[in-house]
Structures are given as C-alpha cells and as structure tokens.
Design a protein around this motif. Structure first.
Motif, short mmCIF file in Angstrom:
data_model
loop_
_atom_site.label_atom_id
_atom_site.label_comp_id
_atom_site.label_asym_id
_atom_site.label_seq_id
_atom_site.Cartn_x
_atom_site.Cartn_y
_atom_site.Cartn_z
N LEU A 68 0.80 -1.18 0.05
CA LEU A 68 -0.16 0.15 0.30
C LEU A 68 0.86 1.04 -0.12
N TYR A 69 0.25 2.47 -0.14
CA TYR A 69 0.86 3.75 -0.25
C TYR A 69 1.18 4.00 1.10
N GLY A 70 2.33 4.68 1.43
CA GLY A 70 2.36 5.23 2.71
C GLY A 70 3.92 5.81 2.94
N ILE A 71 4.26 5.85 4.19
CA ILE A 71 5.58 6.10 4.61
C ILE A 71 6.26 4.95 5.20
N CYS A 72 7.68 4.37 4.77
CA CYS A 72 8.28 3.34 5.02
C CYS A 72 8.87 3.51 6.27
N TYR A 73 8.99 2.84 7.14
CA TYR A 73 9.98 2.81 8.29
C TYR A 73 10.54 1.62 8.95
N LEU A 74 11.90 1.57 8.58
CA LEU A 74 12.58 0.54 8.80
C LEU A 74 13.11 0.13 10.20
N ALA A 75 12.48 0.78 11.01
CA ALA A 75 12.66 0.30 12.70
C ALA A 75 11.49 0.71 13.30
N SER A 76 11.18 0.27 14.46
CA SER A 76 10.03 0.26 15.13
C SER A 76 9.64 1.54 15.78
N ALA A 77 10.81 2.29 16.01
CA ALA A 77 10.42 3.65 16.66
C ALA A 77 11.98 4.39 16.11
N PRO A 78 12.03 5.77 16.20
CA PRO A 78 13.13 6.61 15.92
C PRO A 78 14.54 6.11 16.88
N GLY A 79 15.41 5.92 16.24
CA GLY A 79 16.47 5.51 16.88
C GLY A 79 16.85 4.04 17.56
N ALA A 80 15.68 3.38 17.15
CA ALA A 80 15.53 1.99 17.17
C ALA A 80 16.49 1.08 16.18
N SER A 81 17.03 0.11 16.47
CA SER A 81 17.81 -0.90 15.44
C SER A 81 16.54 -1.15 14.34
N THR A 82 17.41 -1.13 13.14
CA THR A 82 16.48 -1.45 12.05
C THR A 82 15.97 -3.03 12.05
N PHE A 83 14.77 -3.31 11.46
CA PHE A 83 14.34 -4.68 11.48
C PHE A 83 15.30 -5.55 10.81
N VAL A 84 15.62 -4.92 9.61
CA VAL A 84 16.66 -6.06 8.78
C VAL A 84 17.82 -5.25 8.04
N THR A 85 18.77 -5.91 7.75
CA THR A 85 19.97 -5.14 6.95
C THR A 85 20.31 -6.01 5.83
N ALA A 86 20.69 -5.51 4.89
CA ALA A 86 21.26 -6.31 3.82
C ALA A 86 22.37 -7.29 4.33
N GLY A 87 22.19 -8.82 3.77
CA GLY A 87 22.70 -9.90 4.43
C GLY A 87 22.31 -10.66 5.60
#
Length: 137
Positions: A68-87
């Motif tokens: 869907l359309y929206g804003i994509c966030y790579l972490a659960s909160a600002p400053g938190a670790s990202t859900f996933v990284t390459a590799g």
C-alpha cells in the motif's frame, strides 16, 4: 471496533490467504478486500494486502513490494535498530519494515525464509503501492 482489534484482524487476514473478509462486532461492520500488487509476470499469485508481496523472482531473488501507499519505516521507533539489513537471514513472517498509512502502522513481513540481499528504501521515505522495498534471496 478499536484500533488494536482492527490491527489484529488485518494481521490475521494477511496470513489467511483470503480474497475478502467481512466481520461484524457490535455495531461495527468491517469488510476487507485484498488488492494485488502489480505483477511482473501473469503467473504471479495474488498476495495478502499487508504481507510482503513477492511479485517477481529476479536473478537476485524475490522482490518485496509495498502492499500500500504510505511512509516506510525500517525500525519500530526513531533511534531503534532496523528490522533487517542487507545480508541478514530472515524467517517467514519476520517483520521487514512498517508502512504508515492513515495513522495506522502496517507490518510488511517476510513471505518466506531467506536472506535480505538489498534494502531499496530509506527510513521515512514516502513509497507508492507496488514499489520494490527489498530483495530476498
């Protein structure tokens, strides 16, 4: 129907594989229909609206498309670790990112076990429905 209950129903629907779902609770009626991401090949199977939609298998792996359309966030909160990284290895159902649409956070989950080979979006980026978010090998 409160927001948490709505999230539960949407999450369940994303894994149930249904085309349409109707629910009545008290004086609330809810009808959810699954929209398909643009398919790269005519043989692509329909995907749940909030699951990661692997629309194309490229030589690099499965492309994970925005449901869907929206804003994509790579972490659960600002400053938190990202859900996933390459590799990084992931299991089916692991969260890959969040998409905020109309003040509701929607989790995009891994459609299968694999390794994230590319993350193609930036944290906080506005994305269109069908945009390639990541590649899973």
């Amino acid at each position: 129907m409160d927001t948490e209950r709505l999230r539960q129903v949407i999450g369940w629907l994303a894994t149930a594989g249904l085309e349409e779902f109707a629910l009545t609770e008290g004086d609330s009626d809810l009808i959810l229909r699954r929209r398909q991401a643009p398919a790269a090949t005519p043989a692509a199977a329909p995907q749940p609206a909030l699951a990661a939609a692997p629309a194309a298998l490229s030589p690099a792996g499965v492309e994970i498309h925005a449901p869907l359309y929206g804003i994509c966030y790579l972490a659960s909160a600002p400053g938190a670790s990202t859900f996933v990284t390459a590799g990084q290895a992931v299991k089916a159902g692991d969260p890959l990112c969040l998409i905020e649409a109309m003040k509701v956070m929607n989790t995009v989950a891994a459609p299968r076990d694999g390794t994230v080979t590319q993350v193609l979006v930036a944290d906080g980026e506005e994305i269109e429905e069908g945009a390639v978010l990541m590649v899973l090998e």
